[in-house]
Motif scaffolding. Structure first.
Motif, PDB file in Angstrom:
ATOM      1  N   ILE A  78       0.849  -1.188   0.000  1.00 25.91           N
ATOM      2  CA  ILE A  78       0.000   0.000   0.000  1.00 25.91           C
ATOM      3  C   ILE A  78       0.893   1.249   0.000  1.00 25.91           C
ATOM      4  CG2 ILE A  78      -0.177   0.160   2.521  1.00 25.91           C
ATOM      5  CD1 ILE A  78      -3.190   0.888   2.035  1.00 25.91           C
ATOM      6  N   CYS A  79       0.447   2.300  -0.653  1.00 26.00           N
ATOM      7  CA  CYS A  79       1.244   3.517  -0.834  1.00 26.00           C
ATOM      8  C   CYS A  79       1.813   4.017   0.498  1.00 26.00           C
ATOM      9  CB  CYS A  79       0.398   4.606  -1.480  1.00 26.00           C
ATOM     10  SG  CYS A  79       1.252   6.184  -1.646  1.00 26.00           S
ATOM     11  N   ILE A  80       3.117   4.182   0.547  1.00 22.77           N
ATOM     12  CA  ILE A  80       3.779   4.602   1.775  1.00 22.77           C
ATOM     13  C   ILE A  80       3.453   6.048   2.129  1.00 22.77           C
ATOM     14  CG2 ILE A  80       5.941   5.448   0.725  1.00 22.77           C
ATOM     15  CD1 ILE A  80       7.424   3.960   3.000  1.00 22.77           C
ATOM     16  N   GLY A  81       3.033   6.830   1.128  1.00 23.43           N
ATOM     17  CA  GLY A  81       2.723   8.238   1.366  1.00 23.43           C
ATOM     18  C   GLY A  81       1.256   8.527   1.620  1.00 23.43           C
ATOM     19  N   GLN A  82       0.447   7.484   1.874  1.00 23.01           N
ATOM     20  CA  GLN A  82      -0.995   7.668   2.060  1.00 23.01           C
ATOM     21  C   GLN A  82      -1.309   8.641   3.203  1.00 23.01           C
ATOM     22  OE1 GLN A  82      -3.105   4.029   2.816  1.00 23.01           O
ATOM     23  NE2 GLN A  82      -5.055   5.033   3.170  1.00 23.01           N
ATOM     24  N   ASN A  83      -0.713   8.435   4.362  1.00 23.36           N
ATOM     25  CA  ASN A  83      -0.989   9.301   5.518  1.00 23.36           C
ATOM     26  C   ASN A  83      -0.548  10.734   5.264  1.00 23.36           C
ATOM     27  OD1 ASN A  83      -2.113   7.189   6.988  1.00 23.36           O
ATOM     28  ND2 ASN A  83      -0.163   6.623   7.924  1.00 23.36           N
ATOM     29  N   PHE A  84       0.588  10.882   4.588  1.00 27.02           N
ATOM     30  CA  PHE A  84       1.101  12.207   4.231  1.00 27.02           C
ATOM     31  C   PHE A  84       0.074  12.948   3.371  1.00 27.02           C
ATOM     32  CE2 PHE A  84       3.326  15.204   1.562  1.00 27.02           C
ATOM     33  CZ  PHE A  84       4.381  15.703   2.333  1.00 27.02           C
ATOM     34  N   ALA A  85      -0.420  12.272   2.313  1.00 26.79           N
ATOM     35  CA  ALA A  85      -1.363  12.897   1.381  1.00 26.79           C
ATOM     36  C   ALA A  85      -2.677  13.260   2.070  1.00 26.79           C
ATOM     37  CB  ALA A  85      -1.631  11.960   0.207  1.00 26.79           C
ATOM     38  N   MET A  86      -3.198  12.361   2.894  1.00 28.06           N
ATOM     39  CA  MET A  86      -4.480  12.614   3.557  1.00 28.06           C
ATOM     40  C   MET A  86      -4.360  13.741   4.582  1.00 28.06           C
ATOM     41  SD  MET A  86      -6.811  10.713   2.207  1.00 28.06           S
ATOM     42  CE  MET A  86      -8.159  10.430   3.363  1.00 28.06           C
ATOM     43  N   LEU A  87      -3.256  13.776   5.305  1.00 28.45           N
ATOM     44  CA  LEU A  87      -3.047  14.832   6.300  1.00 28.45           C
ATOM     45  C   LEU A  87      -2.944  16.194   5.617  1.00 28.45           C
ATOM     46  CD1 LEU A  87      -2.696  14.785   9.410  1.00 28.45           C
ATOM     47  CD2 LEU A  87      -0.222  14.870   9.019  1.00 28.45           C
ATOM     48  N   GLU A  88      -2.199  16.231   4.519  1.00 28.33           N
ATOM     49  CA  GLU A  88      -2.043  17.474   3.758  1.00 28.33           C
ATOM     50  C   GLU A  88      -3.382  17.955   3.199  1.00 28.33           C
ATOM     51  OE1 GLU A  88       0.293  19.009  -0.281  1.00 28.33           O
ATOM     52  OE2 GLU A  88       0.603  16.973   0.471  1.00 28.33           O
ATOM     53  N   ALA A  89      -4.168  17.018   2.644  1.00 31.21           N
ATOM     54  CA  ALA A  89      -5.462  17.382   2.067  1.00 31.21           C
ATOM     55  C   ALA A  89      -6.426  17.904   3.133  1.00 31.21           C
ATOM     56  CB  ALA A  89      -6.065  16.176   1.350  1.00 31.21           C
ATOM     57  N   LYS A  90      -6.438  17.267   4.305  1.00 29.54           N
ATOM     58  CA  LYS A  90      -7.324  17.706   5.390  1.00 29.54           C
ATOM     59  C   LYS A  90      -6.969  19.116   5.851  1.00 29.54           C
ATOM     60  CE  LYS A  90      -8.397  13.129   7.328  1.00 29.54           C
ATOM     61  NZ  LYS A  90      -8.223  12.253   8.510  1.00 29.54           N
ATOM     62  N   LEU A  91      -5.684  19.365   6.044  1.00 23.72           N
ATOM     63  CA  LEU A  91      -5.275  20.688   6.501  1.00 23.72           C
ATOM     64  C   LEU A  91      -5.645  21.754   5.476  1.00 23.72           C
ATOM     65  CD1 LEU A  91      -2.281  21.866   8.444  1.00 23.72           C
ATOM     66  CD2 LEU A  91      -2.602  22.874   6.192  1.00 23.72           C
ATOM     67  N   ALA A  92      -5.419  21.467   4.194  1.00 24.65           N
ATOM     68  CA  ALA A  92      -5.752  22.438   3.150  1.00 24.65           C
ATOM     69  C   ALA A  92      -7.247  22.731   3.137  1.00 24.65           C
ATOM     70  CB  ALA A  92      -5.302  21.907   1.788  1.00 24.65           C
ATOM     71  N   LEU A  93      -8.073  21.699   3.258  1.00 27.56           N
ATOM     72  CA  LEU A  93      -9.526  21.908   3.265  1.00 27.56           C
ATOM     73  C   LEU A  93      -9.962  22.732   4.472  1.00 27.56           C
ATOM     74  CD1 LEU A  93     -11.117  18.549   2.075  1.00 27.56           C
ATOM     75  CD2 LEU A  93     -11.249  20.775   0.964  1.00 27.56           C
ATOM     76  N   VAL A  94      -9.371  22.476   5.621  1.00 29.72           N
ATOM     77  CA  VAL A  94      -9.696  23.260   6.815  1.00 29.72           C
ATOM     78  C   VAL A  94      -9.453  24.743   6.554  1.00 29.72           C
ATOM     79  CG1 VAL A  94      -8.919  23.793   9.165  1.00 29.72           C
ATOM     80  CG2 VAL A  94      -9.334  21.415   8.497  1.00 29.72           C
ATOM     81  N   MET A  95      -8.306  25.061   6.003  1.00 35.33           N
ATOM     82  CA  MET A  95      -7.944  26.458   5.780  1.00 35.33           C
ATOM     83  C   MET A  95      -8.787  27.104   4.682  1.00 35.33           C
ATOM     84  SD  MET A  95      -3.788  26.227   6.273  1.00 35.33           S
ATOM     85  CE  MET A  95      -3.571  28.007   6.159  1.00 35.33           C
ATOM     86  N   ILE A  96      -9.083  26.346   3.633  1.00 34.39           N
ATOM     87  CA  ILE A  96      -9.900  26.882   2.536  1.00 34.39           C
ATOM     88  C   ILE A  96     -11.323  27.142   3.002  1.00 34.39           C
ATOM     89  CG2 ILE A  96     -10.942  26.300   0.297  1.00 34.39           C
ATOM     90  CD1 ILE A  96      -8.313  24.729  -0.316  1.00 34.39           C
ATOM     91  N   LEU A  97     -11.910  26.173   3.708  1.00 32.50           N
ATOM     92  CA  LEU A  97     -13.311  26.298   4.124  1.00 32.50           C
ATOM     93  C   LEU A  97     -13.524  27.422   5.135  1.00 32.50           C
ATOM     94  CD1 LEU A  97     -14.149  22.490   4.416  1.00 32.50           C
ATOM     95  CD2 LEU A  97     -15.169  24.086   2.782  1.00 32.50           C
ATOM     96  N   ARG A  98     -12.512  27.715   5.934  1.00 27.50           N
ATOM     97  CA  ARG A  98     -12.641  28.810   6.897  1.00 27.50           C
ATOM     98  C   ARG A  98     -12.610  30.186   6.217  1.00 27.50           C
ATOM     99  NH1 ARG A  98      -8.986  27.489  12.183  1.00 27.50           N
ATOM    100  NH2 ARG A  98      -7.315  27.893  10.708  1.00 27.50           N
ATOM    101  N   CYS A  99     -11.976  30.254   5.066  1.00 26.04           N
ATOM    102  CA  CYS A  99     -11.787  31.557   4.409  1.00 26.04           C
ATOM    103  C   CYS A  99     -12.729  31.808   3.233  1.00 26.04           C
ATOM    104  CB  CYS A  99     -10.349  31.681   3.914  1.00 26.04           C
ATOM    105  SG  CYS A  99      -9.112  31.667   5.220  1.00 26.04           S
ATOM    106  N   PHE A 100     -13.231  30.716   2.609  1.00 26.38           N
ATOM    107  CA  PHE A 100     -14.017  30.889   1.385  1.00 26.38           C
ATOM    108  C   PHE A 100     -15.197  29.926   1.335  1.00 26.38           C
ATOM    109  CE2 PHE A 100      -9.565  31.769   0.409  1.00 26.38           C
ATOM    110  CZ  PHE A 100      -9.641  33.043  -0.138  1.00 26.38           C
ATOM    111  N   SER A 101     -16.260  30.380   0.683  1.00 26.03           N
ATOM    112  CA  SER A 101     -17.280  29.478   0.168  1.00 26.03           C
ATOM    113  C   SER A 101     -17.103  29.500  -1.355  1.00 26.03           C
ATOM    114  CB  SER A 101     -18.686  29.935   0.567  1.00 26.03           C
ATOM    115  OG  SER A 101     -18.984  31.188  -0.018  1.00 26.03           O
TER     116      SER A 101
END
Length: 520
Positions: free
Chosen positions: A467-490
């Motif tokens: 299984i992809c060794i970078g899975q946790n890295f990618a999911m953590l990065e995506a979650k953080l980006a969504l948190v920041m985007i959703l707080r600032c924009f609709s």
């Protein structure tokens, strides 16, 4: 007389050699494929009849080109556009557990049965990464994704510490800085309140910057050349994948061949200069070099060599360079595409966007995201899983076998090529129901195991030991980006957005992702 006899002997020898080579070529392009076709049909498999020399390549390329000519509706099934040939073949031959097609004179067995896929993914020694074909395809990146057996064990052991959760936790500040730079650009664009933005290039820049900061400790600007070269290499690679490979053709001085080799040299030189030389020098001077993924990798490599007392137990500089190329390409592409499809879907389904924003504000308020809070984002986790189901980064996984092997009750000869179809399974109504094409994150409300009924029918990051060794890295990065985007924009989809998923190695929007951003 003696000269005449010698000449006759030479001509006879040349004639025999030509006959031998002619026989080998005839066997390669006709007898062997027909024998393989008969063998597969005797196993109960259905598939396309072999067509001389080209197999299904011409039809595959033509159907793919035609599919890309125009966008589709937002509610349409994306499979006929993304992989039209395979979709058509599946309808004709794929009602069983497997079927076959042809890439030139080589048969490819396509697997869509979850039980068989679990068996393949679970045994990485028997079912190894697909090799062969044009050697130029390896210029994009090799690394851990392309090695097998003992080599894979060695690479995984040395690289694994770089992706440990404790290490990833310390990379969140770098995620935050990179995303904050993107947010600031969007705020400038929306200073009048709202603005249409093609978010895709911005997300690519963000994920590129993240990889540069977290993996190599350099800025995106410093690594931009490498990213641009790797993207060009991917486009050239797709042309090779969609054409018939003739052994030796990689040595022909074609424009494409020359450019791919030139890019390979430039990328290697850039990585060596910017990253490897700097890190090796730092380590020799006894300074700390474990603040980023490459530093952790080099430290782990050094410790393994020292512990074993033999440099062969570690990675060579060339192998480290290949891992860096894989970091650059896979790390950037996977998360950028996950985020762009997430924003497109949330721009279409604003009710889920509102639910995600409510969760973000409840968990974090205005404080900076941290790993504990990110791990408690249930709604966003459901959304990301559903996005990965509908728009997996890769559409297939390739495998091959080196000796005659039994798969289920099918016997496959040595050299058989296999393709595991995550896209087809992720869009299979028999697995997911009649609403398979709809965006329904609630499918994953109780986790992946419950959503799939324990079947191997969902594997966006692969599965089994590999299984992809970078899975946790990618999911953590995506979650953080969504948190920041959703707080600032609709945001919602712009009328100018054209829905056109297609693949250049990974699944991406062909004409960009135009959204209307509203500053909150």
């Amino acid at each position: 007389m003696e000269v005449s006899l010698n000449m006759k002997a030479v001509l006879c020898g040349v004639g025999v050699m030509m006959m031998v080579y002619a026989w080998r070529i005839f066997n390669w392009i006709w007898l062997k494929p027909k024998k393989m076709e008969k063998f597969l049909r005797e196993q109960g498999l259905n598939g396309n009849s072999y067509k001389f020399l080209f197999g299904d390549v011409k039809e595959m390329v033509q159907m793919t080109a035609n599919a890309k000519l125009k966008p589709i509706n937002l509610t349409d099934n994306i499979v006929p556009r993304v992989m039209p040939f395979m979709h058509n073949t599946l309808k004709t031959h794929g009602k069983g557990k497997a079927f076959f097609t042809w890439i030139g004179p080589r048969a490819v067995v396509h697997v869509t049965e979850p039980a068989l896929i679990r068996e393949i993914l679970g045994n990485y020694n028997k079912f190894q990464k697909q090799k062969g074909g044009n050697p130029l395809t390896r210029l994009l990146a090799r690394g851990i994704a392309s090695v097998d057996a003992d080599q894979w064990v060695k690479h995984r052991k040395i690289i694994n510490p770089a992706f440990h959760v404790e290490k990833l936790k310390h990379m969140i500040p770098a995620f935050y800085i990179s995303c904050d730079e993107m947010i600031n650009k969007w705020e400038e664009l929306t200073k009048e309140g709202s603005c249409e933005v093609d978010v895709y290039p911005h997300l690519q820049t963000f994920t590129s910057d993240v990889i540069s900061r977290t993996a190599f400790g350099s800025s995106y600007q410093e690594g931009r050349k490498i990213f641009e070269l790797q993207k060009e290499q991917a486009r050239l690679l797709m042309k090779i994948v969609q054409s018939l490979y003739i052994p030796g053709s990689q040595f022909m001085p074609t424009k494409s061949n020359r450019r791919m080799k030139e890019i390979g040299r430039e990328v290697k030189a850039s990585i060596t200069k910017i990253i490897i030389n700097k890190r090796v020098t730092t380590m020799k001077e006894g300074e700390s070099s474990s603040d980023d993924l490459l530093g952790i990798l080099l430290d782990s490599n050094y410790k393994e060599i020292k512990q074993q007392g033999d440099k062969n137990f570690g990675l060579s500089i060339d192998e480290v360079i290949e891992e860096c190329k894989l970091f650059y390409f896979a790390g950037q592409e996977t998360t950028a595409n996950l985020l762009v499809w997430t924003m497109i879907l949330l721009g279409q389904h604003t009710n889920w966007q509102d639910r995600a924003r409510d969760e973000v504000l409840k968990v974090f308020g205005e404080r900076k995201p941290d790993i504990d809070g990110l791990s408690h984002l249930k709604v966003i986790n459901m959304i990301l899983h559903e996005v990965l189901r509908l728009y997996p980064p890769g559409t297939i996984l390739g495998r091959m076998i080196h000796e005659e092997t039994t798969l289920g009750n099918i016997t496959l000869p040595a050299g058989s090529l296999l393709q595991l179809h995550m896209m087809l399974l992720h869009h299979d109504s028999d697995v997911w129901g009649n609403d398979v094409t709809k965006f329904k994150p609630e499918r994953f409300a109780e986790g992946v195991l419950k959503a799939t009924n324990g079947q191997a029918s969902y594997f966006p990051f692969g599965g089994g030991p590999r299984i992809c060794i970078g899975q946790n890295f990618a999911m953590l990065e995506a979650k953080l980006a969504l948190v920041m985007i959703l707080r600032c924009f609709s945001f919602e989809l712009s009328p100018s957005y054209a829905h056109a998923p297609h693949t250049i190695i990974s699944l991406q929007p062909q004409f960009g992702a135009q959204l209307i951003l509203h500053k909150l």
